[in-house]
Design a protein around this motif. Structure first.
Motif, mmCIF file in Angstrom:
data_model
loop_
_atom_site.group_PDB
_atom_site.id
_atom_site.type_symbol
_atom_site.label_atom_id
_atom_site.label_comp_id
_atom_site.label_asym_id
_atom_site.label_seq_id
_atom_site.Cartn_x
_atom_site.Cartn_y
_atom_site.Cartn_z
ATOM 1 N N GLU B 17 0.833 -1.209 0.000
ATOM 2 C CA GLU B 17 0.000 0.000 0.000
ATOM 3 C C GLU B 17 0.865 1.256 0.000
ATOM 4 O O GLU B 17 0.618 2.201 -0.749
ATOM 5 C CB GLU B 17 -0.900 0.016 1.236
ATOM 6 N N LEU B 18 1.889 1.223 0.859
ATOM 7 C CA LEU B 18 2.773 2.397 0.960
ATOM 8 C C LEU B 18 3.478 2.649 -0.362
ATOM 9 O O LEU B 18 3.575 3.783 -0.828
ATOM 10 C CB LEU B 18 3.808 2.180 2.067
ATOM 11 N N SER B 19 3.943 1.555 -0.962
ATOM 12 C CA SER B 19 4.648 1.691 -2.228
ATOM 13 C C SER B 19 3.714 2.268 -3.294
ATOM 14 O O SER B 19 4.110 3.116 -4.092
ATOM 15 C CB SER B 19 5.189 0.321 -2.612
ATOM 16 N N GLY B 20 2.456 1.817 -3.271
ATOM 17 C CA GLY B 20 1.478 2.349 -4.227
ATOM 18 C C GLY B 20 1.227 3.835 -4.008
ATOM 19 O O GLY B 20 1.181 4.616 -4.952
ATOM 20 N N GLU B 21 1.088 4.218 -2.748
ATOM 21 C CA GLU B 21 0.807 5.624 -2.435
ATOM 22 C C GLU B 21 1.993 6.526 -2.768
ATOM 23 O O GLU B 21 1.825 7.632 -3.252
ATOM 24 C CB GLU B 21 0.478 5.774 -0.937
ATOM 25 N N LEU B 22 3.208 6.024 -2.487
ATOM 26 C CA LEU B 22 4.406 6.845 -2.716
ATOM 27 C C LEU B 22 4.906 6.750 -4.156
ATOM 28 O O LEU B 22 5.854 7.434 -4.522
ATOM 29 C CB LEU B 22 5.538 6.407 -1.770
ATOM 30 N N LYS B 23 4.257 5.862 -4.922
ATOM 31 C CA LYS B 23 4.656 5.611 -6.315
ATOM 32 C C LYS B 23 6.151 5.303 -6.399
ATOM 33 O O LYS B 23 6.893 5.896 -7.187
ATOM 34 C CB LYS B 23 4.295 6.806 -7.205
#
Lengths: 694, 106
Positions: B17-23
């Motif tokens: 999720e974090l990786s998705g949000e931070l792109k």
């Protein structure tokens, strides 16, 4: 393991890099040494070194432990950092995983701040290519201001170029990260105090970050006061420095990486079927059906064998010259109790064997993914699938796992749904019960109960959701690649889990069985006049509408509140304890044991073709079951037995689960959970009794 | 980047999720999380969960469950610690967002 350095070579090279990027393979390729290589992080946990000749020059290569950074957050990172500072190498070979560039560049940026001469060995470019990643090595070299050599160390590709580069005089790297002006000013001030040290910038940054580094006292004191000043101004130097390094690594990798669609791999091909919107659920259910079928077919012969051992031991006790009360204690209490625990062993072993395979292969995590969709359908937040899936293992950690959900109502809904899921302890009880009550349809019955538990939980959550609607949170799923688990590992896992269960639950089962034996023998001579029987009989009218009229069946539900594992043991001692045991001689007993063992082996072998739907070669099992199976079979009709199983599935799983709910949601909700589950269990049990054919 | 990460962790999230949000790359996020974790700014959501004495031993889904800490990092969910929350408040208390400096070439 390693050739230890004895004298300073002409040239000292040091390899550093993240764990599992192939540093050791690289050294072996360069020097011809044989360091131990592993395909997991942390293979090198200490400093290793090798001596070799490169173009006629003596070179010592020091392999430092894998490190993600030089922040010394692990012992390996501390060794790497200290050695780098102490060794003053002629060249640092920074081994970078081409398939994981962004994370690896963090360390490269730190090395550049150390002011050491660095060459980037861009390893595993073949694996990166397979993932659809192409790195422009020339551009990366220009951006970093460092030599970059693409490699496949395991095949020796690029090693020649790296060796050439290693013998050149590489200039010291320049810092690549620019920080906020306030940080830069502090670094400059500290750097001036460390005049002459090539690594002064890195040391200043480390000191400002609050890391433990050796500094002259005045510098250490000044860095501490600067750090406190920055913090007072609202700047956390550690967060600022780490964040800026990550941002720089991210931007760099974005510039040099070209991402293309990689060809579909085996995992993706399988997932197209297993995660298919329509086929995924039926395939998952078919998989679970196979798990239960496997458990039944392969454990059944050994359950019979354990029963036979129990019978023979009881027969030997009955044939001994011990006083009747001691005989009863040994045969009904001790052998009954331990025998019950042992009867779990084959069921659990084969259940865990199948589950270990499903888990290690990656199948179970797909199950979680599919469950996620079902939960969305039931109006539950996506994140709730983790605790609900955990509930199939054990309800207790599953209740605590609801902490990941931010909304209280969402958490509560999932927590109240979890106790309905059939945890692994209950599953073992159902496997035994189903074999006793419904030997012909045991697989279907257990599978049905498994689904019923899930349906009851989801319905509960959905109903509560209607009463107190909540906003939905998002969820993300990480799916590992499929792999074929090794037989040895799977067997070992299954054995360890079975052993852990027997060790953990065995004591409570045996103690409960002994207490029940004691209660059965307190009161008036016969078991039906005992204190335990009188207590149980008080509850019989409550369960009569469910077709459960035998006080021994009703009584077993009481200790079932503590843990479901003890229900069968309680039934064993209350049914078999009242049965006369025929005395056995030593040789007769041994003969019976041998015969039972051979029968079990033969039945086990025949389970293999049966698993694949082939006709079994063994003669059919005897029509009249003996032991607990026989006693239970005559005490309750099939419809009552089904109602009993449904009630057993749905009422309070164990005291530990209630305690977990109380801790997380308070006494009120824990009480609600107990009463609500009793109500649902009773209503659905009654329904099962009414609809199940007699 | 750390500011954004801390802000995202106001509600517990997985690495994906974090990786998705931070792109950004998932493994890079993992790296940053372990660095922040080592300094006590973030932690796994279950670090202090009590577990059932017998249940975990027999649980076939242990690898899905982070309740056992290091032994079961299969699906780690991260959260802010008290220190992380303080740091986030301080960051919010500062007047401006930190501008992204350019990378210096040689």
């Amino acid at each position: 393991m390693a050739a230890l350095a004895t004298a300073r070579a002409e040239r000292l090279l040091v390899t550093v890099g993240n764990p599992n990027v192939g540093k050791t393979t690289l050294i072996n390729a360069v020097s011809g040494s044989r360091f131990e290589v592993g395909n997991w992080p942390g293979t090198t946990v200490d400093r290793l070194s090798a001596h070799c000749k490169l173009s006629g020059r003596s070179v010592e290569i020091v392999d430092l432990p894998g490190s993600y950074s030089l922040a010394a957050t692990t012992p390996e990172e501390k060794i790497a950092r200290d050695e780098l500072l102490a060794l003053k190498p002629d060249l640092v070979v920074d081994v970078v995983d081409a398939g994981n560039l962004e994370r690896n560049l963090y360390l490269t940026l730190e090395l550049a701040e150390m002011g050491l001469p660095v060459v980037v060995a861009l390893n595993l470019v073949d694996e990166a290519r397979a993932k659809g990643l192409t790195i422009d090595a020339d551009l990366l070299a220009r951006e970093l201001g460092l030599a970059v050599v693409p490699l496949v160390a395991s095949r020796g590709e690029g090693i020649g170029e790296l060796c050439e580069q290693a013998l050149r005089d590489n200039p010291a790297a320049c810092p690549l990260v620019a920080y906020q002006p306030c940080i830069e000013a502090a670094v400059e001030e500290l750097g001036a105090l460390l005049e002459g040290a090539p690594e002064r910038r890195w040391l200043a940054l480390a000191a400002l970050s609050g890391e433990t580094v050796r500094l002259p006292l005045p510098v250490a004191e000044r860095s501490e006061s600067l750090r406190q000043k920055l913090e007072a101004e609202g700047v956390d130097p550690f967060l600022e420095i780490a964040g800026q390094r990550y941002r720089t690594a991210h931007e760099l990798s974005q510039r040099v990486l070209d991402r293309q669609q990689a060809p579909p791999q085996l995992t993706e091909k399988i997932d197209r079927w297993l995660l298919h919107p329509w086929l995924g659920l039926p395939l998952f259910l078919a998989g679970m059906l196979l798990v239960f079928r496997f458990t039944f077919l392969f454990s059944d012969p050994w359950i019979e064998f354990v029963g036979a051992v129990q019978g023979v031991l009881a027969g030997w006790v009955a044939g001994s010259a011990l006083p009747p009360v001691v005989q009863s204690f040994l045969a009904d209490g001790l052998i009954g109790g331990v025998g019950t625990v042992m009867a779990f062993a084959p069921v659990l072993f084969f259940l865990y064997l199948a589950m270990s395979f499903a888990e290690s292969s990656g199948f179970l995590s797909r199950a979680a993914f599919i469950a996620d969709r079902v939960m969305h359908w039931a109006g539950l937040p996506g994140r709730g699938f983790i605790p609900l899936m955990l509930g199939f293992g054990c309800n207790v950690p599953a209740i605590y796992a609801t902490r990941t959900m931010e909304d209280f109502n969402d958490r509560l809904r999932v927590a109240l749904a979890i106790p309905f899921t059939a945890c692994s302890a209950r599953l073992a009880v159902f496997v035994l019960f189903a074999a006793v009550f419904f030997p012909a349809q045991a697989t279907a019955v257990v599978f049905g109960l498994y689904l019923l538990g899930l349906a009851a939980g989801l319905t509960t959550a959905a109903i509560l959701g209607k009463l107190a609607p909540t906003g939905h949170s998002s969820g993300a799923m990480e799916l590992p690649a499929y792999r074929l688990p090794t037989l040895g590992l799977t067997l070992r896992q299954a054995w360890m889990r079975t052993f852990a269960f027997i060790k953990g639950a065995g004591g409570s089962i045996t103690i409960t069985v002994l207490v029940i034996w004691l209660l059965l023998n307190v009161g008036g001579g016969k078991p039906e006049n005992s204190l335990y029987a009188q207590l149980s009989q008080l509850l019989v009218p409550v369960f009569t509408p469910l077709g459960v009229t035998d006080w021994r069946l009703v009584g077993a539900l009481i200790p079932g509140f503590i843990a479901k594992e003890v229900v069968i043991g309680t039934l064993g001692v209350s049914y078999l304890g009242s049965e006369p045991v025929a005395a056995l001689g030593l040789m007769d007993g041994l003969q019976q044991l041998g015969q039972s063992f051979l029968t079990a082996c033969w039945a086990f072998l025949n389970a293999i073709p049966a698993m694949f739907g082939l006709p079994q070669l063994a003669p059919p099992a005897p029509e009249a079951p003996d032991g607990l199976a026989g006693a239970l079979g005559t005490s309750i009709a099939p419809a009552g037995a089904m109602a009993y199983l449904v009630f057993l599935l749905l009422y309070t799983p164990c005291v530990a689960t209630v305690v977990a709910i109380r801790q997380e949601f308070g006494r009120r909700w824990a009480s609600f959970s107990v009463f609500y589950q009793l109500l649902v269990a009773y209503v659905l049990g009654l329904l099962a009794y009414l609809v199940w054919p007699s | 980047m750390t500011d954004q990460l801390l802000a995202l962790l106001e509600r517990p999230r997985t690495t994906a999720e974090l990786s998705g949000e931070l792109k950004t790359d998932e493994q890079a996020v993992e790296g940053l999380l372990s660095l922040l974790g080592a300094r006590g700014y973030v932690g796994k959501a279950y670090d202090s969960s009590p577990t059932c004495g017998t249940g975990c031993g027999s649980c076939s889904l242990q690898r899905l469950c982070p309740a056992k800490g290091e032994e079961a990092p299969f699906l780690p969910v991260w959260r802010l610690t008290a220190r992380g929350r303080d740091a986030l408040l301080k960051v919010r208390g500062t007047s401006t967002e930190v501008p992204c400096p350019k990378v210096q070439g040689r």
